[in-house]
Write an enzyme that holds these catalytic residues in place. Structure first.
Site, short mmCIF file in Angstrom:
data_model
loop_
_atom_site.label_atom_id
_atom_site.label_comp_id
_atom_site.label_asym_id
_atom_site.label_seq_id
_atom_site.Cartn_x
_atom_site.Cartn_y
_atom_site.Cartn_z
CD GLU A 129 -2.45 -1.25 2.60
OE1 GLU A 129 -2.49 -0.20 3.56
OE2 GLU A 129 -3.24 -2.30 2.96
CG ASP A 154 4.06 12.47 4.52
OD1 ASP A 154 3.67 12.13 5.57
OD2 ASP A 154 4.97 13.22 4.02
CE LYS A 181 8.60 6.41 6.93
NZ LYS A 181 9.46 7.21 7.74
CB CYS A 223 28.76 21.78 29.61
SG CYS A 223 26.97 22.28 29.20
CB CYS A 231 26.22 24.27 32.91
SG CYS A 231 26.98 22.77 32.99
CB CYS A 255 23.77 21.21 32.95
SG CYS A 255 23.60 21.77 31.16
#
Ligand code: IVH
Length: 675
Positions: free
Chosen positions: A114, A118, A315, A409, A412, A433
């Site tokens: 089938e 979308d 897909k 990071c 933070c 953080c």
């Protein structure tokens, strides 16, 4: 039957037949003028005799007055999602698993191929042949009641084309927008000075989720049906092909491209051929769905988590475009994982403009040899985040420079670690953080977690930017005044949000555990833990050994649980949540009351003492079922102020209609059950 009633019935049949031929079969038998004349005759007749205006009348497609919001509807049979195959090998692997489970050493499996439309999955419910309810897929277990909007879609029969309608018939399919309808809609949006929709899928979703169904009626939505939900009073067809035939026979549009394929090679050929036809279809498809044809075999194969083992979506390969990487930033996720994201010179690909693409992790960057300033090919497939597929090395200039992993990071400043066992580097800041806190809150509020309606990612960002929340526990201290200080938060949305937050205080233990965002604990793991331990306390006291005794909880997950609760920041948040009044009903089945089991109630209208959700939850806690629609099996309908059509439906079926006092009485002493 009196003669106006007889004429109305005739007109119903004529008009239903004409629209079926026009919209479903694409084979009109009368001119538009003739159709309009019949339609007007029916309208006049209904004006003169309002009692003739039934919900399945062809005049009822024009849209109803706006709603305040959509009710939630529980799906009698869950609406599943699909696993994906991205290439031929994965498809062959799917077939191999199917054959292994079916113990099929020789011969081929029959599959139905089938087109994968979308759009949005929906479920249509017919009782005694009349369309009574339509819902979106939602999280698969419950969705939104969009009946009024679906009613405006001409392709949907308002009654089944049969003289012997089954008691219950649920059809499932996809609502979508054709390319021509999409172009026309966007032209009129732009003309009205409004922003255009990015693609037909968003346009279909936006149209179906209009609170004012008169607006939906103006949008030309299409629908194709491809599956069945609850059935009563009708045999389940033996195969998917037979199910599709049944749908067509009952008046539903079924996609004309669907074919039966003998074996997986034939499936692959179907995929190739439809891909060539894709541009001519006139609507978007994003792949092909293959389903084992035999329903007996489908049952034998069963499900994993939310997806059936008997179906897969293949897909189409992604769409690609060329652009340049301007810079690279590192995003910090919920568990501290750092994801490099390329900021791109904006480029149009696969129907949308892309300006960011994920680079996944440092290994991927090295493998693909990506540098800042490079010309790259970006790729976009369906809904997934665009990625950089490869570098166009011939175009690399002297200004290209390497991408470096920060040692601290970017949010933070905590040290970044790169454990040898993981591909992604992590910020070690934990709840210290701000980025991790924000992501934790988004996850906590999300639909599969605490399901706080209205608290989306954007709003979490705004709340955090305004310093109104730091941790998830702060959500429960928010007040109306604070929320109203945010842009675009009117009185009504603030009220709704506060209600939604309040409602989440009564989540289940399973949802709560998932919502905490413990590493390695997904929805299934959380449900298992809830079932096994029954309470948060018991889980927090569990030893590694007790944890790993649960199937599916391995040493890694057990460790994540232990270290989560050993972390003082996490403990403080959990304590604050409990202090904020989060109640976690024990989920052990022995503790669910059963006084009202076997009873089915329907709630309608506005009650003064409880919200519909509260009433629903309390009835369910007593073992009753609460349904969104009235049928002959309904025990009673509880009707509050300004109830809808459910009351007349109940009356016509001789189902008792009771008031709020009766509901209160039932909840207070269910043993004395007057229903
Ligand atoms: S069957 C049992 N058939 O794809 C599996 N889904 O990824 C249930 N979709 O939510 C879905 N065309 O929105 C099925 N012919 C088709 C489909 C289809 C589109 C969508 C649907 C579903 C999603 C699953």
């Amino acid at each position: 039957m009196s003669s106006p009633a007889r004429r109305a019935a005739q007109l119903h049949t004529l008009l239903h037949d004409h629209s079926h031929r026009y919209y479903v079969l694409d084979d009109p038998s009368v001119s538009d003028a003739e159709y309009d004349a019949l339609f007007r005759e029916l309208q006049d007749l209904e004006d003169a005799h309002p009692e003739l205006q039934t919900p399945d009348s062809p005049t009822q497609r024009v849209g109803a007055p706006p709603l305040a919001g959509f009710d939630s509807v529980e799906h009698a049979v869950p609406m599943l999602s699909l696993g994906n195959a991205f290439n031929r090998e994965e498809l062959i692997e799917f077939d191999r698993r199917v054959r292994e489970r079916l113990e099929r050493d020789e011969g081929t499996v029959q599959y139905v191929a089938e087109p994968k439309l979308d759009g949005l999955a929906i479920s249509l419910r017919y009782e005694d042949g009349i369309f009574v309810q339509g819902a979106t897929r939602g999280d698969g277990r419950s969705g939104e009641n969009v009946t009024e909007n679906l009613r405006t879609i001409e392709m949907i029969p308002l009654r089944l084309r049969t003289d012997q309608p089954p008691a219950v018939f649920e059809a499932r399919g996809e609502v979508f927008m054709s390319h021509s309808a999409f172009a026309a809609l966007n032209a009129s949006m732009l003309e009205a000075g409004k922003p255009a929709f990015v693609n037909p899928r968003n346009a279909a979703a936006g149209s179906l989720r209009q609170l004012d169904s008169r607006k939906t009626a103006e949008r030309r939505l299409s629908i194709n049906l491809y599956g069945l939900g609850e059935l009563q009073g009708i045999d389940t067809p033996p195969t998917q092909m037979a199910a599709l035939d049944l749908l067509a026979e009952l008046g539903f549009p079924v996609n004309p491209e669907i074919r039966l394929c003998d074996g997986i090679e034939a499936c692959y050929e179907f995929h190739e051929s439809i891909q060539l036809k894709r541009a001519e279809l006139g609507y978007d498809i994003d792949g092909v769905v293959f389903k084992v044809d035999s329903l007996a075999e489908q049952r034998e194969l069963g499900f994993v988590s939310r997806a059936p083992r008997w179906a897969i979506a293949q897909k189409f390969p992604a769409e690609e475009a060329q652009t340049v990487i301007d810079s690279v930033e590192f995003q910090v996720g919920r568990t501290g994982a750092l994801t490099p994201v390329a900021r791109l010179v904006p480029v149009f690909v696969g129907g949308v403009t892309v300006s960011n693409a994920t680079l996944h992790n440092m290994d991927e960057i090295a493998r693909k040899d990506i540098m800042i300033g490079d010309t790259v090919i970006v790729r976009r497939a369906g809904d997934v985040i665009p990625e950089v597929a490869r570098v166009v090395l011939e175009k690399r200039g002297p200004n290209s420079r390497a991408i470096e992993l920060p040692s601290q990071c970017p949010v933070c400043g905590s040290p970044v670690v790169n454990l040898g066992t993981e591909v992604k580097a992590r910020c070690t800041g934990g709840l210290q953080c701000a980025a991790q806190r924000r992501e934790a809150i988004k996850h906590f509020a999300s639909r599969r977690a605490m399901d706080i309606d209205g608290l989306g990612d954007k709003l979490v960002e705004q709340l955090a930017d305004a310093d109104l929340i730091e941790t998830v526990a702060d959500l429960y201290t928010l007040n109306a005044e604070q929320l109203q200080s945010l842009p675009r938060m009117g009185e009504k949305s603030v009220g709704n949000l506060i209600k939604a937050i309040d409602k989440s205080r009564h989540a289940t233990l399973a949802r709560f555990l998932f919502a905490l965002g413990i590493r390695d604990i997904g929805e299934t793991g959380a449900a298992l833990l809830a079932k096994q331990f029954g309470s948060l306390d018991a889980l927090m006291q569990a030893s590694e050994e007790e944890l790993t005794r649960i199937d599916d909880i391995g040493p890694i997950a057990a460790n994540s649980i232990l270290s989560f609760f050993a972390n003082p920041d996490n403990r403080a948040v959990v304590d604050a949540l409990l202090a904020a009044g989060i109640e976690l009903p024990a989920t052990a089945s022995a503790e669910v009351d059963t006084v009202l089991s076997g009873k089915t109630y329907v709630l309608t209208g506005t009650m003064s003492r409880f919200s519909r959700d509260e009433a629903k939850k309390r009835l369910q806690q007593l073992g009753a079922k609460v349904s969104g629609s009235v049928s002959s099996k309904t025990t009673a309908v509880f009707a509050g102020e300004s109830p809808g059509s459910k009351v007349s439906k109940a009356e016509s079926l001789n189902v008792p209609v009771l008031d709020e006092n009766a509901l209160q009485a039932l909840l207070d002493s269910p043993e004395a059950d007057p229903t």
